[in-house]
Design a protein around this motif. Structure first.
Motif, short mmCIF file in Angstrom:
data_model
loop_
_atom_site.label_atom_id
_atom_site.label_comp_id
_atom_site.label_asym_id
_atom_site.label_seq_id
_atom_site.Cartn_x
_atom_site.Cartn_y
_atom_site.Cartn_z
N GLN A 1 -53.40 -8.46 19.96
CA GLN A 1 -53.06 -9.84 19.63
C GLN A 1 -54.05 -10.39 18.59
O GLN A 1 -55.22 -10.03 18.59
N CYS B 1 -50.21 -14.18 16.98
CA CYS B 1 -49.84 -14.95 18.17
C CYS B 1 -50.32 -16.38 18.00
O CYS B 1 -51.39 -16.77 18.49
N PHE C 1 -46.81 -15.64 21.16
CA PHE C 1 -46.33 -14.31 21.56
C PHE C 1 -45.80 -13.61 20.31
O PHE C 1 -45.08 -14.21 19.51
N PHE D 1 -53.31 -6.43 25.37
CA PHE D 1 -52.68 -7.73 25.58
C PHE D 1 -53.42 -8.47 26.68
O PHE D 1 -53.69 -7.91 27.75
N SER E 1 -53.53 -12.04 29.04
CA SER E 1 -52.83 -13.24 29.50
C SER E 1 -53.41 -13.70 30.83
O SER E 1 -53.49 -12.90 31.76
N ASN F 1 -54.41 -15.81 27.50
CA ASN F 1 -55.11 -15.28 26.34
C ASN F 1 -56.45 -15.96 26.13
O ASN F 1 -56.59 -17.17 26.29
N ALA G 1 -48.60 -15.83 29.10
CA ALA G 1 -47.28 -15.30 28.74
C ALA G 1 -46.28 -15.57 29.86
O ALA G 1 -46.61 -15.44 31.05
N GLN H 1 -41.39 -13.24 28.34
CA GLN H 1 -42.20 -12.61 27.29
C GLN H 1 -42.76 -11.27 27.76
O GLN H 1 -42.74 -10.29 27.02
N LEU I 1 -42.32 -7.39 26.46
CA LEU I 1 -43.45 -6.50 26.15
C LEU I 1 -43.30 -5.16 26.87
O LEU I 1 -43.52 -4.10 26.27
#
Length: 442
Positions: free
Chosen positions: A165, A200, A207, A221, A223, A225, A232, A236, A240
């Motif tokens: 990200q 992002c 996202f 990734f 979350s 974040n 997320a 979402q 992913l």
């Protein structure tokens, strides 16, 4: 200073894009002459690619320089995400009792299992992964999430491709550079050539547009974040997981801040069907239990996760752990067990509520100023936009004029330019004073 005046100052042409680079070069030493004894061992070429210091020590350096120039400054530290509230008594008592036991024949313990105390592994499985099919044997207790990020990179090796990200926690990229995955730094963009940066930002609801992302072996990734504070959604994360499965990728999922989630967003990637076949989850006691100095974390590697040749990833991760690690401190693990007790967990929930009230105070302080403010709802970070500004300049101006330490968004990746991150970890009186100073200044 009015906000428009502030912007005109931090957008001035002389602004630099990053903090002063501090590197070592033999030609810098005494006009190129050797000083003292030099070995014949070459420097790791990957470390040479790290062009500046790691972000948070850089922030500390700027802070120290500011205090040297302004020794009487009343500094408020809302930069590095270090917890500030004391650990609840019920947890520290458990650690103290364990320590006292070490001075007795009956209570002494030496080496433990490298994978962690089985009682703690079971407690983590029961508290955080109930109904997700995660077994205690798939949980590896460690000395913190950041250490596990590097162990995971060691597991993966230099020949994998990686996506991350943007913006994101800098350890993912820096550890990729160290193991040799990243390629060369592109000075113009500030990006490493072999890393895919997944934008992002607010324009795409924080996202990535996965339809534009090329296949990579690994997807880091986080979350909620760090730094944006975005958690997320279930939809979402379904996208992913489906994306990773279609591409044969592995998701390295950092869930260090899930205890701060206030809405229905997933707290684990393993809430998503099929995630056990494509994901590893890294988490920590640091931010939800105040263990930033105690050091305790864990990583989940499901048995279903396999390499392209069918070999289980968990077996290799176990080998890495046994080779590079002798297990987390048994004192810290005793504290971890107490954190997950009924009384301990409730006490920690109260501390988390306190930090999130701090976050609300900061958000409420910024929004009337006409600034776009993100985060602070599912994470203890506020992500503030200063459009058209250089984030290191904004950081420097706020430090200079208000004695408040923040973090420049550029330190989290190219997409962080124009933002600053503010931590809600602090005592209430400091948060209120910081909000007052920022209102007066901006």
């Amino acid at each position: 200073m009015y906000y428009s005046q502030f912007l005109s100052h931090v957008c001035m042409p002389h602004a630099v894009l990053s903090p002063p680079k501090r590197s070592w070069n033999s030609s810098e030493s005494n006009a190129g002459r050797r000083v003292g004894h030099w070995s014949k061992v070459p420097r790791n070429v990957n470390l040479e690619k790290l062009r500046s210091g790691y972000l948070f020590p850089e922030i500390s350096r700027h802070e120290s320089e500011h205090l040297q120039k302004n020794p009487g400054a009343s500094l408020i530290r809302l930069g590095i995400g270090d917890t500030t509230h004391p650990i609840p008594d019920t947890i520290t008592q458990a650690m103290a009792e364990h320590v006292r036991g070490l001075s007795t024949i009956q209570g002494y313990r030496g080496y433990g299992a490298e994978q962690g105390n089985m009682a703690l592994r079971k407690a983590i499985a029961g508290k955080f992964y109930q109904d997700m099919g995660i077994k205690a044997e798939e949980i590896f207790v460690s000395d913190g999430a950041q250490c596990d990020i590097s162990r995971l990179q060691l597991l993966l090796g230099p020949n994998v491709t990686m996506a991350v990200q943007d913006p994101s926690f800098p350890a993912y990229i820096d550890s990729s550079v160290v193991v040799g995955q990243a390629g060369e730094l592109e000075e113009e963009t500030g990006k490493y050539g072999n890393i895919t940066y997944m934008n992002c930002g607010p324009e795409n609801h924080f996202f990535p547009d996965l339809s534009t992302i090329p296949r990579t072996d690994v997807i880091f990734f986080c979350s909620p974040n760090n730094p944006t504070g975005h958690a997320a959604s279930r939809q979402q994360l379904k996208q992913l997981v489906e994306f990773a499965k279609a591409n044969g990728s592995i998701i390295a999922y950092d869930s260090a801040y899930t205890a701060y989630i206030r809405d229905g967003s997933p707290r684990s990637i393993f809430e998503i069907p099929g995630a056990k076949e494509v994901a590893i989850e890294i988490s920590s006691f640091s931010k939800f239990a105040g263990f930033t100095g105690v050091r305790l974390g864990w990583t989940v590697v499901p048995e279903e996760l396999k390499y392209s040749n069918g070999f289980p990833v968990i077996k290799d991760f176990n080998r890495i752990v046994c080779t590079c690690f002798n297990g987390a401190s048994n004192i810290a693990q005793a504290g971890g067990l107490a954190c997950l007790s009924t009384d301990g967990y409730q006490a920690l929930r109260n501390v988390i509520d306190y930090y999130m009230e701090n976050a609300k105070i900061l958000v409420d302080g910024f929004e009337p100023l006409g600034l776009k403010v993100y985060g602070g709802k599912n994470a203890p970070y506020i992500w503030v936009h200063f459009p058209g500004s250089n984030s290191w300049n904004v950081f420097s101006e706020i430090l200079k004029k208000t004695n408040i330490v923040t973090v420049p968004g550029r330190g989290f990746g190219p997409a962080g330019e124009g933002y600053i991150r503010i931590s809600a970890f602090g005592q209430r009186e400091q948060i209120l004073e910081a909000s007052r100073r920022l209102k007066l200044y901006l």
